[in-house]
Design a protein around this motif. Structure first.
Motif, PDB file in Angstrom:
ATOM      1  N   LYS A   1       9.004  29.398  77.715  1.00 27.04           N
ATOM      2  CA  LYS A   1       7.669  29.980  77.822  1.00 27.04           C
ATOM      3  C   LYS A   1       6.675  29.004  78.462  1.00 27.04           C
ATOM      4  O   LYS A   1       5.662  29.424  78.991  1.00 27.04           O
ATOM      5  CB  LYS A   1       7.130  30.350  76.431  1.00 27.04           C
ATOM      6  CG  LYS A   1       7.673  31.651  75.870  1.00 27.04           C
ATOM      7  CD  LYS A   1       7.030  31.959  74.526  1.00 27.04           C
ATOM      8  CE  LYS A   1       5.533  32.121  74.569  1.00 27.04           C
ATOM      9  NZ  LYS A   1       5.034  33.375  75.149  1.00 27.04           N
TER      10      LYS A   1
ATOM     11  N   SER B   1       5.840  36.172  72.121  1.00 24.93           N
ATOM     12  CA  SER B   1       5.966  37.158  73.201  1.00 24.93           C
ATOM     13  C   SER B   1       6.812  36.587  74.349  1.00 24.93           C
ATOM     14  O   SER B   1       6.713  35.399  74.677  1.00 24.93           O
ATOM     15  CB  SER B   1       4.590  37.585  73.697  1.00 24.93           C
ATOM     16  OG  SER B   1       3.844  36.456  74.093  1.00 24.93           O
TER      17      SER B   1
ATOM     18  N   ASN C   1       7.023  36.139  77.489  1.00 25.15           N
ATOM     19  CA  ASN C   1       6.389  35.938  78.793  1.00 25.15           C
ATOM     20  C   ASN C   1       6.064  34.455  78.923  1.00 25.15           C
ATOM     21  O   ASN C   1       6.083  33.729  77.934  1.00 25.15           O
ATOM     22  CB  ASN C   1       5.086  36.754  78.882  1.00 25.15           C
ATOM     23  CG  ASN C   1       4.147  36.426  77.727  1.00 25.15           C
ATOM     24  OD1 ASN C   1       4.276  36.972  76.642  1.00 25.15           O
ATOM     25  ND2 ASN C   1       3.234  35.493  77.951  1.00 25.15           N
TER      26      ASN C   1
ATOM     27  N   SER D   1       1.542  39.881  78.133  1.00 26.64           N
ATOM     28  CA  SER D   1       2.681  40.143  77.241  1.00 26.64           C
ATOM     29  C   SER D   1       3.520  41.310  77.761  1.00 26.64           C
ATOM     30  O   SER D   1       2.992  42.244  78.355  1.00 26.64           O
ATOM     31  CB  SER D   1       2.187  40.474  75.835  1.00 26.64           C
ATOM     32  OG  SER D   1       1.351  39.449  75.359  1.00 26.64           O
TER      33      SER D   1
ATOM     34  N   GLU E   1      -0.111  42.849  70.266  1.00 24.39           N
ATOM     35  CA  GLU E   1       0.464  42.003  69.219  1.00 24.39           C
ATOM     36  C   GLU E   1      -0.030  42.380  67.818  1.00 24.39           C
ATOM     37  O   GLU E   1      -1.093  42.977  67.662  1.00 24.39           O
ATOM     38  CB  GLU E   1       0.128  40.537  69.496  1.00 24.39           C
ATOM     39  CG  GLU E   1       0.732  39.974  70.773  1.00 24.39           C
ATOM     40  CD  GLU E   1      -0.041  40.330  72.030  1.00 24.39           C
ATOM     41  OE1 GLU E   1      -1.033  41.084  71.943  1.00 24.39           O
ATOM     42  OE2 GLU E   1       0.357  39.862  73.103  1.00 24.39           O
TER      43      GLU E   1
ATOM     44  N   HIS F   1      -5.921  33.839  77.908  1.00 24.06           N
ATOM     45  CA  HIS F   1      -4.630  34.306  77.414  1.00 24.06           C
ATOM     46  C   HIS F   1      -4.420  35.713  78.001  1.00 24.06           C
ATOM     47  O   HIS F   1      -5.382  36.328  78.415  1.00 24.06           O
ATOM     48  CB  HIS F   1      -4.730  34.397  75.890  1.00 24.06           C
ATOM     49  CG  HIS F   1      -3.431  34.224  75.167  1.00 24.06           C
ATOM     50  ND1 HIS F   1      -3.366  33.771  73.879  1.00 24.06           N
ATOM     51  CD2 HIS F   1      -2.158  34.452  75.530  1.00 24.06           C
ATOM     52  CE1 HIS F   1      -2.115  33.739  73.484  1.00 24.06           C
ATOM     53  NE2 HIS F   1      -1.358  34.145  74.478  1.00 24.06           N
TER      54      HIS F   1
END
Ligand code: AMP
Ligand code: MG
Length: 306
Positions: free
Chosen positions: A51, A137, A139, A145, A174, A222
């Motif tokens: 990640k 997640s 990604n 995500s 999420e 994010h």
């Protein structure tokens, strides 16, 4: 193995790869997670490196409903009630950890984040494994995500051993994270389950959240696509800006859904589509600030800060 053969519905294969220390993308009702056996330090290390996530950002431990949750964390009365009411489901409980929980999962903190995800395929996998997994997640760090197996394939491709394809995620954003280290419950990350739900379940009023400081990794930027995200208070405002950009030769698009549940379901898909279409600017319409709308606003605000 070619890239597309990494996408599979074979739970036995996923279980075997995980048991042997591999990493597997798994479907949940929220978003796809990148799983590794929580107690395997090397495998969890691969999750962080794949990640590109700093190891100081702790990971959520995903449990089977057959597990004894008390092996992992100390659930107080409120946490026990929430778990009973919602698991398997989209809520993560932050509780004091037990000695079983390694530092590489919590970033050395004395709390652990626990969740039982609601997805048949992943529940079968967890039961078969008999072992908990971490699953942030699936990604690259800071990016959008994934809510479909194809998204994971596009993002992580060769770097993951298998992608378990459980279809599109049912919720699309999420889990709610709630701190249950005392009776001063706090929502650290908004999600589908709201403060109103929690108050109904526990009979406790929730304290005002100061999420970013208490939950590391909830930094401002994010969930961001490559396109610049601009927040709009209404569809009218977005439409006006859209025309303005188009007239100026700038490619822009609008992200918006009238129905909040529908919006949650498609927001990450829409942000990805903006990049695929080569949009320079995404005009994201903020939903009303209640229910799941709070969570969508949170993700869009962070995407705009990217
Ligand atoms: P995700 O990025 O969806 O995997 O969510 C993980 C987030 O949960 C982290 O970035 C933290 O904000 C929070 N979290 C997980 N474990 C802990 C912990 N032990 N203490 C505090 N926050 C945690
Ligand atoms: Mg994430």
């Amino acid at each position: 193995m070619n890239t597309s053969s990494r996408v599979s519905t074979d739970i036995d294969a996923a279980s075997s790869i995980l048991t042997h220390g591999g990493i597997v993308a798994i479907p949940t009702e929220t978003v796809y997670g990148l799983a590794a056996i929580a107690l395997n330090e090397t495998a969890v290390g691969r999750v962080f490196s794949t990640k590109g996530r700093p190891t100081s950002h702790p990971l959520i431990v995903h449990l089977s409903p057959n597990d004894d949750y008390g092996r992992w964390g100390v659930l107080n009365e409120a946490a026990t009630s929430i778990a009973a009411a919602i698991w398997p489901g989209p809520i993560t409980l932050l509780v004091p950890r037990t000695r079983l929980v390694p530092d590489w999962v919590t970033g050395g903190r004395d709390t652990v984040a626990l969740r039982v995800p609601a997805h048949d395929m992943t529940l079968s996998l967890l039961k078969q494994l008999g072992d908990a997994v971490v699953a942030p997640s699936a990604n690259r760090f800071g990016q959008v995500s994934p809510t479909r197996a194809e998204h994971v394939l596009a993002d992580l491709g060769e770097d993951v051993d298998l992608i378990l394809d459980g279809g599109p995620c049912e919720i699309g954003i999420e889990s709610t994270i709630i701190e249950c280290t005392s009776n001063n419950l706090q929502i650290l990350r908004p999600g589908k389950i709201t403060a109103v739900h929690i108050a109904e379940i526990t009979g406790l009023q929730l304290a005002h959240t100061d999420g970013p400081s208490r939950a590391p990794g909830m930094m401002i930027a994010h969930y961001a696509p490559k396109a610049r995200v601009e927040l709009c208070a209404s569809l009218a405002e977005a439409s006006e800006k859209n025309s303005h950009y188009k007239n100026g030769g700038i490619s822009s698009c609008i992200v918006h859904h009238e129905d909040p549940a529908e919006y949650a379901l498609s927001v990450y898909d829409d942000l990805r589509a903006a990049d695929t279409q080569g949009a320079e600017v995404v005009l994201a319409v903020m939903p009303p600030d209640h229910g799941i709308g709070k969570a969508i606003r949170d993700r869009l605000t962070k995407a705009a800060a990217g």
